[in-house]
Enzyme design. Structure first.
Site, PDB file in Angstrom:
ATOM      1  N   LYS A  17       0.830  -1.206   0.000  1.00  0.00           N
ATOM      2  CA  LYS A  17       0.000   0.000   0.000  1.00  0.00           C
ATOM      3  C   LYS A  17       0.868   1.261   0.000  1.00  0.00           C
ATOM      4  CE  LYS A  17      -4.237  -0.927   2.146  1.00  0.00           C
ATOM      5  NZ  LYS A  17      -4.998  -1.061   3.387  1.00  0.00           N
ATOM      6  N   THR A 104     -13.930   4.970  14.644  1.00  0.00           N
ATOM      7  CA  THR A 104     -15.183   4.854  15.396  1.00  0.00           C
ATOM      8  C   THR A 104     -15.028   3.755  16.435  1.00  0.00           C
ATOM      9  OG1 THR A 104     -16.374   5.521  13.423  1.00  0.00           O
ATOM     10  CG2 THR A 104     -17.677   4.463  15.153  1.00  0.00           C
ATOM     11  N   ALA A 241     -36.465   5.276   0.330  1.00  0.00           N
ATOM     12  CA  ALA A 241     -36.794   3.856   0.519  1.00  0.00           C
ATOM     13  C   ALA A 241     -36.108   3.039  -0.567  1.00  0.00           C
ATOM     14  CB  ALA A 241     -38.301   3.670   0.449  1.00  0.00           C
ATOM     15  N   CYS A 249     -19.815   1.207   7.648  1.00  0.00           N
ATOM     16  CA  CYS A 249     -20.086   1.969   8.875  1.00  0.00           C
ATOM     17  C   CYS A 249     -21.440   1.668   9.506  1.00  0.00           C
ATOM     18  CB  CYS A 249     -19.969   3.461   8.593  1.00  0.00           C
ATOM     19  SG  CYS A 249     -18.276   3.942   8.250  1.00  0.00           S
ATOM     20  N   LYS A 335     -23.295   1.864  -2.288  1.00  0.00           N
ATOM     21  CA  LYS A 335     -23.876   3.129  -2.734  1.00  0.00           C
ATOM     22  C   LYS A 335     -23.071   3.623  -3.924  1.00  0.00           C
ATOM     23  CE  LYS A 335     -21.631   6.716  -0.094  1.00  0.00           C
ATOM     24  NZ  LYS A 335     -21.803   7.679   0.970  1.00  0.00           N
TER      25      LYS A 335
HETATM   26  C1  UDX Z   1     -21.953   6.919   6.764  1.00  0.00           C
HETATM   27  C2  UDX Z   1     -22.301   8.262   7.423  1.00  0.00           C
HETATM   28  O1  UDX Z   1     -23.188   8.997   6.582  1.00  0.00           O
HETATM   29  C3  UDX Z   1     -21.035   9.057   7.660  1.00  0.00           C
HETATM   30  O2  UDX Z   1     -21.334  10.275   8.318  1.00  0.00           O
HETATM   31  C4  UDX Z   1     -20.103   8.217   8.500  1.00  0.00           C
HETATM   32  O3  UDX Z   1     -18.881   8.907   8.703  1.00  0.00           O
HETATM   33  C5  UDX Z   1     -19.835   6.874   7.851  1.00  0.00           C
HETATM   34  O4  UDX Z   1     -21.060   6.209   7.595  1.00  0.00           O
HETATM   35  P1  UDX Z   1     -21.286   6.135   4.311  1.00  0.00           P
HETATM   36  O5  UDX Z   1     -21.080   4.769   4.881  1.00  0.00           O
HETATM   37  O6  UDX Z   1     -20.290   6.674   3.343  1.00  0.00           O
HETATM   38  O7  UDX Z   1     -21.386   7.202   5.497  1.00  0.00           O
HETATM   39  O8  UDX Z   1     -22.709   6.088   3.572  1.00  0.00           O
HETATM   40  P2  UDX Z   1     -24.093   6.896   3.625  1.00  0.00           P
HETATM   41  O9  UDX Z   1     -24.092   7.951   2.609  1.00  0.00           O
HETATM   42  O10 UDX Z   1     -24.427   7.292   5.018  1.00  0.00           O
HETATM   43  O11 UDX Z   1     -25.101   5.747   3.134  1.00  0.00           O
HETATM   44  C6  UDX Z   1     -25.193   4.531   3.890  1.00  0.00           C
HETATM   45  C7  UDX Z   1     -26.139   3.563   3.248  1.00  0.00           C
HETATM   46  O12 UDX Z   1     -27.484   3.997   3.400  1.00  0.00           O
HETATM   47  C8  UDX Z   1     -25.944   3.315   1.758  1.00  0.00           C
HETATM   48  O13 UDX Z   1     -26.035   1.912   1.517  1.00  0.00           O
HETATM   49  C9  UDX Z   1     -27.102   4.050   1.109  1.00  0.00           C
HETATM   50  O14 UDX Z   1     -27.489   3.464  -0.098  1.00  0.00           O
HETATM   51  C10 UDX Z   1     -28.174   3.891   2.180  1.00  0.00           C
HETATM   52  N1  UDX Z   1     -29.207   4.942   2.146  1.00  0.00           N
HETATM   53  C11 UDX Z   1     -28.864   6.236   2.382  1.00  0.00           C
HETATM   54  C12 UDX Z   1     -30.521   4.598   1.910  1.00  0.00           C
HETATM   55  O15 UDX Z   1     -30.849   3.416   1.705  1.00  0.00           O
HETATM   56  N2  UDX Z   1     -31.477   5.581   1.912  1.00  0.00           N
HETATM   57  C13 UDX Z   1     -31.172   6.877   2.148  1.00  0.00           C
HETATM   58  O16 UDX Z   1     -32.090   7.708   2.144  1.00  0.00           O
HETATM   59  C14 UDX Z   1     -29.830   7.222   2.383  1.00  0.00           C
END
Ligand code: UDX
Length: 456
Positions: A17, A104, A241, A249, A335
């Site tokens: 890395k 975390t 939804a 996370c 995502k």
């Molecule tokens: C998350 C927190 O947002 C962030 O603040 C923290 O530091 C780390 O965890 P992340 O894991 O990058 O960030 O993803 P996030 O954008 O929060 O989305 C999490 C999941 O929720 C994704 O799978 C997304 O598809 C899902 N999601 C999000 C939904 O299903 N519906 C929504 O309305 C929003």
């Protein structure tokens, strides 16, 4: 940090890395980061090493950003990487310094590590004042650069004015721009992070629980979310939804929080999070069930239920309908704008369909390689068109722009059967129905009578 003007030395224990980073190559996909990495490797402000001796003799502030994954076979967080990083720093720092945890962690960890730090240094007979602070990280994957350079708040858990002063210097630019600054104790700083993630997970599962109602009685989950979201006390964000949350996370953080409160004798306090987790995992069952309904209806006019979809072994009804079916599975990351497939609902669904005998063609603009490392037996293709050609059923599970922008007429000419499941509620039904598709979506009752297959 280099972009903010600091001299930065990055340490990892993995030499491969470090070599890649030194060449300016990023080991994961994050928009905007490759450019910054290259810029500061070239400017000389950003260097990399595997040597604790080097960082220990050099830095004034040491950030720890190692992972705290779920322990295998348990719900608690695995803290061995954080512990190892603190111990190694404690043994190698040769001057006054501040160690800042960003990982975390369960509440109580920073206090334990503060004691570990002091003991390790006393045992080794080392001079200099080395303090600990905790500074949780709130960045979102896909927006990491923006969230880091312009955070919406800064939270620091500190035990001295000196530690807070150093961190104020580190974040001076954000502070002059008016970013809220919350200096507090260790426990609060640790809890802010898990509280934020627990709240976000709850918001998503809350709307997905209502999906179970609208899927049964009818109604439009998107309109429901819009309508309650207009209330500023509720807000529209994180009420989309769909197939639910995944990633490195939210899932593991809500599980680790439950494990931690149980250790504290507060078993009932976070019990609702187990419910949020269940609702979230049931979304994946629902995708499989909907696939069975859509396909069986298309085949013989009756939308059959898949039966028990929660079991790891597919139900006979699922196998009967899915076996040999060609599924174009669009999106495999948890995502968009990320190549991360950790705890990805899309990848889980892909694997379940495969286990039931479907011929799954997975396409993701960034995630195929990571997904193939976890599930090598799924079929991966390197373009949207290749996934669609000859498909019996399209399932969209990650809302990349490339999928949102698909032209229904064009897609209709590529597939064998015009059947579509929108697992993220991002495709307007009407144009797809006008192009002859059966359009089904999570959070919506599957009502084939309204679709283009009526009477087929
Ligand atoms: C998350 C927190 O947002 C962030 O603040 C923290 O530091 C780390 O965890 P992340 O894991 O990058 O960030 O993803 P996030 O954008 O929060 O989305 C999490 C999941 O929720 C994704 O799978 C997304 O598809 C899902 N999601 C999000 C939904 O299903 N519906 C929504 O309305 C929003």
């Amino acid at each position: 940090m280099a972009e903010l003007g600091f001299e930065v030395l990055g340490l990892d224990i993995d030499p491969a890395k470090i070599e890649a980073l030194t060449r300016g190559e990023l080991p994961f996909h994050e928009p905007g980061l490759p450019e910054l990495l290259l810029k500061h490797v070239q400017s000389g402000r950003l260097r990399f090493t595997t040597s604790y001796e080097e960082v220990g003799a050099w830095a004034d502030v040491h950030f720890i950003g190692v992972g705290t994954p779920q322990k295998p076979g348990e719900t608690a967080a695995d803290l061995r990487f954080v512990d190892a990083a603190v111990t190694s720093l404690a043994e190698h720092i040769t001057q006054d310094a501040l160690i800042v945890g960003k990982s975390t962690v369960p509440v109580g960890t920073a206090a334990r590590l503060r004691d570990l730090l002091a003991e390790t240094r006393a045992t080794a007979g080392l001079d200099g004042t080395v303090e600990l602070a905790w500074n949780p990280e709130f960045l979102r994957e896909g927006y990491a650069v923006k969230d880091t350079l312009t955070p919406d708040r800064l939270v620091v858990g500190v035990e001295s004015a000196h530690a807070e002063g150093l961190l104020r210097q580190v974040y001076a630019k954000s502070l002059t721009e008016g970013t809220p600054w919350i200096a507090t104790d260790f426990a609060t700083a640790e809890l802010v992070k898990v509280a934020a993630n627990a709240f976000l997970a709850t918001k998503i599962s809350f709307i997905n629980a209502f999906s179970e109602i609208t899927e049964t009685v009818g109604g439009d989950i998107g309109t429901l979310a819009d309508a309650i979201g207009h209330d500023p006390r509720i807000g529209r964000r994180f009420l989309n939804a769909g197939a639910g949350f995944g990633g490195g996370c939210l899932p593991k953080d809500i599980r680790a929080l439950q494990a931690r409160v149980s250790e504290l004798g507060l078993d009932r306090t976070m019990r609702f999070l187990a419910e949020m987790d269940d609702i979230n995992l049931r979304r994946r069952d629902r995708v499989v069930d909907l696939a069975v309904q859509v396909l069986s209806h298309h085949r013989d006019g009756i939308a059959r239920s898949a039966g028990d979809t929660a079991s790891p072994v597919p139900s006979p009804a699922t196998v009967e309908v899915l076996n040999g079916t060609k599924v174009a599975l669009l999106g495999v990351t948890f995502k968009p704008h990320s190549d991360d497939v950790r705890d990805s609902p899309a990848l889980d669904v892909a694997n379940r369909l495969f286990t039931a005998g479907a011929d799954v063609a997975v396409y993701d603009p960034q995630g195929n390689a990571n997904a193939a490392r976890r599930f090598p037996r799924l079929g991966y293709v390197d373009s949207l068109e290749k996934a669609l050609v000859g498909a019996d059923l399209i399932i969209l599970l990650t809302e990349w722009d490339e999928f949102r922008q698909m032209d229904p007429e064009y897609v209709g000419r590529l597939v064998d059967q015009k059947l579509l499941i929108d697992g993220r509620n991002v495709l307007a039904p009407r144009p797809w129905q006008d192009a002859g598709f059966t359009h089904a979506a999570l959070g919506h009752r599957f009502s084939p009578a309204q679709s283009a297959t009526e009477g087929s």
